[in-house]
Scaffold this motif. Sequence first.
Motif, PDB file in Angstrom:
ATOM      1  N   PHE A 128      34.707  27.022   5.196  1.00  0.00           N
ATOM      2  CA  PHE A 128      33.835  25.964   5.695  1.00  0.00           C
ATOM      3  C   PHE A 128      32.420  26.510   5.839  1.00  0.00           C
ATOM      4  N   LEU A 173      29.431  19.701   9.187  1.00  0.00           N
ATOM      5  CA  LEU A 173      29.961  20.278   7.959  1.00  0.00           C
ATOM      6  C   LEU A 173      28.983  20.083   6.800  1.00  0.00           C
ATOM      7  N   GLU A 198      32.929  22.360   2.144  1.00  0.00           N
ATOM      8  CA  GLU A 198      34.278  22.840   2.451  1.00  0.00           C
ATOM      9  C   GLU A 198      35.040  23.102   1.166  1.00  0.00           C
TER      10      GLU A 198
END
Length: 174
Positions: A128, A136, A139
């Motif tokens: 990640f 985020l 990923e």
Amino acid sequence: MPQLLNPKSKLPNLDVPLVEGGQFNLADAKPEYFQFIVIYRGVHCPKCKNQLQEIDAKVADIRADGMDVVAISMDNEERAKKAVKEWELENLPIGYGLSLLTAKELGLFLSDSISDKEPKIFAEPAFFVVKPDGTLYAEFVQNTPFGRPALDEVLSGMKFAAENDYPTRGTSVA
């Protein structure tokens, strides 16, 4: 079935003990550009050994580029310490005790043991890339130990993204 996290979403609270002492808490991580979180299968995995040794050799360069890295598994403390010692990891912080609930919240694939060398259940590998605000950016989530993204490719891409304020991709709702 695991469900991938959406880009720009907040990651679940990650708070795990580190082999070298202290804790890794994602909320406290404040890299200039990105926090890398490497999920590894555990000390039983030779592919994980190779990956973590490669990262371990580049921790100083990663930090010099305004990023930071931690590797985490569902292993217990004893198994995590064994990985650090046997794999001769000197620079890479190693977290352990990732909970089953958090593994599920991260969208990780889980496997049951197929030998007595493996824990009863463990998370498959993931990588990640998290922005300083805890959202985020990228990923890489896998259901097998094979075919991991090339570290140099990921690092050069994230360095480019940081230097060019490249936006988080994959966010269209079309």
